[in-house]
Structure formats: structure tokens, C-alpha cells
Write a protein that holds these residues in place. Structure first.
Motif, PDB file in Angstrom:
ATOM      1  N   UNK A 101       0.803  -1.369  -0.061  1.00  0.00           N
ATOM      2  CA  UNK A 101      -0.119   0.152   0.058  1.00  0.00           C
ATOM      3  C   UNK A 101       0.935   1.201   0.013  1.00  0.00           C
ATOM      4  N   UNK A 102       0.221   2.268  -0.743  1.00  0.00           N
ATOM      5  CA  UNK A 102       0.722   3.520  -0.545  1.00  0.00           C
ATOM      6  C   UNK A 102       0.053   4.623  -0.042  1.00  0.00           C
ATOM      7  N   UNK A 103       0.797   5.698   0.838  1.00  0.00           N
ATOM      8  CA  UNK A 103      -0.152   6.556   1.429  1.00  0.00           C
ATOM      9  C   UNK A 103      -1.170   7.329   0.689  1.00  0.00           C
ATOM     10  N   UNK A 104      -0.656   7.841  -0.594  1.00  0.00           N
ATOM     11  CA  UNK A 104      -1.477   8.589  -1.247  1.00  0.00           C
ATOM     12  C   UNK A 104      -2.930   7.933  -1.699  1.00  0.00           C
ATOM     13  N   UNK A 105      -2.760   6.619  -1.545  1.00  0.00           N
ATOM     14  CA  UNK A 105      -4.022   5.688  -2.196  1.00  0.00           C
ATOM     15  C   UNK A 105      -4.851   5.280  -0.789  1.00  0.00           C
ATOM     16  N   UNK A 106      -4.364   5.471   0.318  1.00  0.00           N
ATOM     17  CA  UNK A 106      -5.155   5.153   1.408  1.00  0.00           C
ATOM     18  C   UNK A 106      -6.595   5.874   1.824  1.00  0.00           C
ATOM     19  N   UNK A 107      -7.525   5.451   2.259  1.00  0.00           N
ATOM     20  CA  UNK A 107      -8.727   5.781   2.870  1.00  0.00           C
ATOM     21  C   UNK A 107      -8.981   5.437   3.950  1.00  0.00           C
ATOM     22  N   UNK A 108      -9.907   6.021   4.723  1.00  0.00           N
ATOM     23  CA  UNK A 108     -10.246   5.317   6.172  1.00  0.00           C
ATOM     24  C   UNK A 108     -11.833   5.883   6.259  1.00  0.00           C
ATOM     25  N   UNK A 109     -12.405   4.781   7.032  1.00  0.00           N
ATOM     26  CA  UNK A 109     -13.668   4.860   7.381  1.00  0.00           C
ATOM     27  C   UNK A 109     -13.703   4.381   9.046  1.00  0.00           C
ATOM     28  N   UNK A 110     -14.172   5.213   9.885  1.00  0.00           N
ATOM     29  CA  UNK A 110     -14.379   5.138  11.310  1.00  0.00           C
ATOM     30  C   UNK A 110     -15.413   4.926  12.080  1.00  0.00           C
TER      31      UNK A 110
END
Length: 211
Positions: A101-110
């Protein structure tokens, strides 16, 4: 922190989920799990928070389940107890980096941070957990694309890393709930064994040397 110590936090409870007709992994308080396959990751949250983080390009994602144990603000810099949250987030994100994984492609749901565990209401732990995870994601420049935080109910969260889909169901907050008992035991364990000094975070160099 060593590789062996980090592996102790990796969820191991696997089962076949008949509702979704697929393999699933149950994440308990203090644990996390990462998957590059089509399995589901499941947890039940009271005052704790779970972050579902995914690389949208690779379809690799994971979920953690954590709590800030102490009193005081949830600021990343002002609260010693926030180091528990930082550790939980770093272990998850670094494991994703290990899988490419690379940071610019990360997304989060919390999710989580509910006011459902009576022993935690006075210190407003649910609200502090919720604010911490928002602050962490903003600081680390990880896109927050969905949230269901706080309120007065527990939640069952089912995360499908391959697609990014998350299903959330409100569950009863009975004091006899086995799932919430796990959270109460986790809170007592954290409070009885406070961290001493700094937490040494486990660092994994992502693919291609990018961080």
C-alpha cells in the motif's frame, strides 16, 4: 517493539460467516487484522474505536480496535494515553505498507466511540477516542471518507477490504453482552498496566521505499 510483540496484536479468530458466505476474522479489543483476500473483518464496538483503512488501488485493507485508557485530552501531543492509539494506528498502517500500500491511495472509514460502557462515561472516553482518530488521520494525511462515531449505542462493524464496503449494525448495550465485556476487560487491563516512557513503534518499510 519487535515483530514478535506486534504479532501478538494480530487477530486470530477465524470462522465461516454464513450470512455473508465467506471466511471472516473477528477482531477483539487491542487487536487488528489486515487482508489482501476476499474475507470479511468483523468487530463489535462500544466506547472503543475501529479504523477501516484501505489502499483503493490494491484492494488491501485492515481494521483495528482500540481505546485511549487514561484521562485528559485526546491530543496527539498532550495526552500520554494517546500513545496507545498511535500504536494501534501505526501497526495497522505499517502492515498495509508491507503489503504494498502507498499513503496517497489510503482511505479510512471510522466507527465507534459510543457512550455505552458505564465505567467510561465520566472520563468521556468514547468522545476522546473519536476525536483522536480524526486528529490522527488528518495529521497523517489519510483521507477520511466516512464515519459513524459517538451516540449512545454499540455497533457491529463488518469490513470487506477487497471492495471497501462497510456494514454497520446497532447492537444492544446490555451489561451482559459478551462483546462489551471484552471491552470492559480491555479497559481495566490498560488502566492496571500503564505505559512507561515512550512506545517504540514497529516500523515496516513500504514497497518501493515510500513512506
Amino acid at each position: 517493539m519487535t515483530h514478535a510483540e506486534v504479532s501478538e496484536h494480530l487477530a486470530t479468530q477465524r470462522y465461516f460467516d454464513r450470512e455473508f458466505e465467506r471466511e471472516a476474522v473477528k477482531v477483539l479489543p487491542g487487536e487488528y487484522y489486515v487482508s489482501a483476500r476476499g474475507e470479511a473483518i468483523v468487530t463489535v464496538l462500544g466506547s472503543c474505536v475501529a479504523a477501516c483503512i484501505r489502499d483503493v488501488r490494491l484492494g488491501v485493507g485492515g481494521l483495528n480496535h482500540f481505546m485511549l485508557p487514561g484521562e485528559g485530552a485526546a491530543s496527539l501531543v498532550s495526552s500520554a494515553s494517546a500513545r496507545y492509539g498511535v500504536f494501534a494506528m501505526e501497526v495497522l498502517v505499517n502492515h498495509l505498507f508491507k503489503l504494498g500500500a502507498q499513503r496517497e491511495y489510503l482511505e479510512a472509514k471510522v466507527f465507534g466511540g459510543g457512550n455505552v460502557v458505564a465505567s467510561l462515561l465520566r472520563s468521556d472516553v468514547g468522545a476522546r477516542n473519536a476525536q483522536f482518530v480524526r486528529d490522527y488521520l488528518a495529521t497523517e494525511d489519510i483521507a477520511l471518507v466516512a464515519e459513524d462515531l459517538m451516540d449512545d449505542h454499540a455497533r457491529k462493524v463488518v469490513f470487506f477490504p477487497a471492495t471497501g464496503r462497510v456494514m454497520v449494525k446497532r447492537v444492544g448495550a446490555s451489561s451482559q453482552s459478551a462483546e462489551l465485556q471484552h471491552e470492559r476487560h480491555y479497559q481495566r487491563r490498560l488502566q492496571s498496566a500503564p505505559i512507561a516512557g515512550e512506545v517504540a513503534l514497529f516500523d515496516i518499510e513500504p514497497a518501493g521505499g515510500r513512506r
